[in-house]
Design an enzyme around this catalytic site. Structure first.
Site, mmCIF file in Angstrom:
data_model
loop_
_atom_site.group_PDB
_atom_site.id
_atom_site.type_symbol
_atom_site.label_atom_id
_atom_site.label_comp_id
_atom_site.label_asym_id
_atom_site.label_seq_id
_atom_site.Cartn_x
_atom_site.Cartn_y
_atom_site.Cartn_z
ATOM 1 N N ASN A 31 0.888 -1.213 -0.164
ATOM 2 C CA ASN A 31 0.069 0.259 -0.357
ATOM 3 C C ASN A 31 0.742 1.276 0.140
ATOM 4 O OD1 ASN A 31 -2.022 2.197 0.580
ATOM 5 N ND2 ASN A 31 -2.319 1.504 3.106
ATOM 6 N N LYS A 69 -0.037 4.155 -0.613
ATOM 7 C CA LYS A 69 -0.228 4.980 0.480
ATOM 8 C C LYS A 69 -0.187 6.729 -0.378
ATOM 9 C CE LYS A 69 -0.235 3.036 4.711
ATOM 10 N NZ LYS A 69 0.440 3.179 6.187
ATOM 11 N N HIS A 123 -9.422 1.395 4.784
ATOM 12 C CA HIS A 123 -7.846 0.997 6.054
ATOM 13 C C HIS A 123 -7.900 2.140 7.005
ATOM 14 C CE1 HIS A 123 -4.069 2.965 6.702
ATOM 15 N NE2 HIS A 123 -3.507 1.075 5.812
ATOM 16 N N GLU A 153 -6.933 5.224 7.831
ATOM 17 C CA GLU A 153 -6.108 5.932 7.076
ATOM 18 C C GLU A 153 -6.823 6.670 6.857
ATOM 19 O OE1 GLU A 153 -2.653 5.665 5.594
ATOM 20 O OE2 GLU A 153 -1.840 4.952 7.346
ATOM 21 N N GLU A 178 -4.563 -4.623 10.685
ATOM 22 C CA GLU A 178 -4.168 -3.598 11.004
ATOM 23 C C GLU A 178 -4.060 -2.868 11.899
ATOM 24 O OE1 GLU A 178 -2.750 -2.455 6.846
ATOM 25 O OE2 GLU A 178 -4.247 -1.273 6.818
ATOM 26 N N GLY A 197 2.552 2.667 10.387
ATOM 27 C CA GLY A 197 3.718 3.371 10.038
ATOM 28 C C GLY A 197 4.529 3.497 12.088
ATOM 29 N N SER A 246 3.947 -1.984 10.012
ATOM 30 C CA SER A 246 5.590 -2.510 10.192
ATOM 31 C C SER A 246 5.824 -3.567 9.602
ATOM 32 C CB SER A 246 6.166 -1.961 11.417
ATOM 33 O OG SER A 246 5.570 -0.528 11.902
HETATM 34 P P1 13P Z 1 3.052 0.341 7.663
HETATM 35 O O1 13P Z 1 3.944 -1.145 6.992
HETATM 36 O O2 13P Z 1 3.864 1.657 7.414
HETATM 37 O O3 13P Z 1 2.784 0.335 8.983
HETATM 38 O O4 13P Z 1 1.682 0.348 7.259
HETATM 39 C C1 13P Z 1 0.432 0.056 6.833
HETATM 40 C C2 13P Z 1 -0.102 -0.436 5.960
HETATM 41 O O5 13P Z 1 -1.607 0.794 6.966
HETATM 42 C C3 13P Z 1 -0.463 -0.667 5.246
HETATM 43 O O6 13P Z 1 -1.836 -0.539 4.773
#
Ligand code: 13P
Length: 251
Positions: free
Chosen positions: A9, A11, A94, A96, A166, A172, A212
């Protein structure tokens, strides 16, 4: 046997040239699609060009979409457009999107229905916040998110989804859930699907872990009984790291 699914992903990262170069390179080094599904989820404006470069073994996904096919919804992306662009997957709900764009469980459910209507495989994200984990509410939160996301789907449709667990506190932050912790929650999600749609459906559904994930921890995560894939943010931006993770069996 559930086919593993390793998805990046990106983003809101990468411009067209970088994205095309990445996909061209990576598509030549991912495992055969018969063995592992490998997916890159990019910004909507890049999708059509990336599909043209995806090659035989890599597939392209979107990071979001709206639930209506068309209409006066300024700024939204239609599932019809994604299907037309040759996109195969779409991330739905997601954390976010839930946090910054106020997506509700009901929105997620409508989007899941719309994705399946348009032959897109939804990667449905669920996961608890830190204070929810600390208050032992993890199962309650992921159960609610899973049940509501799948509401009204047939058993056949539920076989065609991917769930991504997640935990928000692991996204992150460099703070990964331990493999055991991730496996336990993924197993719990599978038991919820089994209760709602039957064991056969639950046994077919692929459940990813995200938060992560990197080339150093992916092998242990993928060795867990209930973890069938990973949804990778930061570490998916580097093509060499992504190639390693797609080939986690060789690590
Ligand atoms: P990270 O791998 O950067 O922690 O992000 C995970 C994520 O949100 C994947 O959708």
């Amino acid at each position: 046997m559930r086919k593993p699914i390793i998805a990046g992903n990106w983003k809101m990262h990468k411009v067209r040239d970088e994205a095309l170069e990445f996909v061209y390179l990576v598509s030549q080094h991912v495992p055969p699609i018969e063995e592992v599904d490998t997916v890159i989820c990019a910004q909507a404006v890049l999708l059509r060009s990336l599909v043209k470069r995806q090659g035989d073994n890599l597939r392209i996904g979107a990071q979001n979409m709206f639930y209506e096919d068309k209409g006066a919804y300024t700024g939204e992306v239609s599932p019809v457009t994604l299907e037309d662009a040759g996109v195969k997957y779409v991330i739905i709900g997601h954390s976010e999107r839930r946090q910054y764009f106020h997506e509700t469980d009901e929105d997620v459910n409508k989007k899941v229905h719309a994705a399946l209507r348009h032959n897109l495989i939804p990667i449905i994200c669920v996961g608890e916040r830190l204070e929810e984990r600390e208050n032992n509410l993890t199962n309650q939160v992921v159960e609610r998110q899973t049940v509501l996301a799948l509401k009204g789907l047939t058993q056949e449709q539920v076989k065609n989804i991917v769930i991504a667990y997640e935990p928000i506190w692991a996204i992150g932050t460099g703070r990964t859930a331990t493999a055991e912790m991730a496996n336990e929650t993924c197993g719990f999600i599978r038991s919820v699907i089994a209760r709602e749609y039957g064991q056969e459906v639950a046994d077919e559904d692929r459940i990813q872990y995200g938060g992560s994930v990197n080339p150093d921890n992916i092998k242990e995560l993928m060795a867990q009984e209930h973890i069938d894939g990973c949804l990778i943010g930061g570490a998916s931006l580097d093509p060499y790291a992504f190639i390693k993770m797609a080939n986690y069996k060789k690590l």
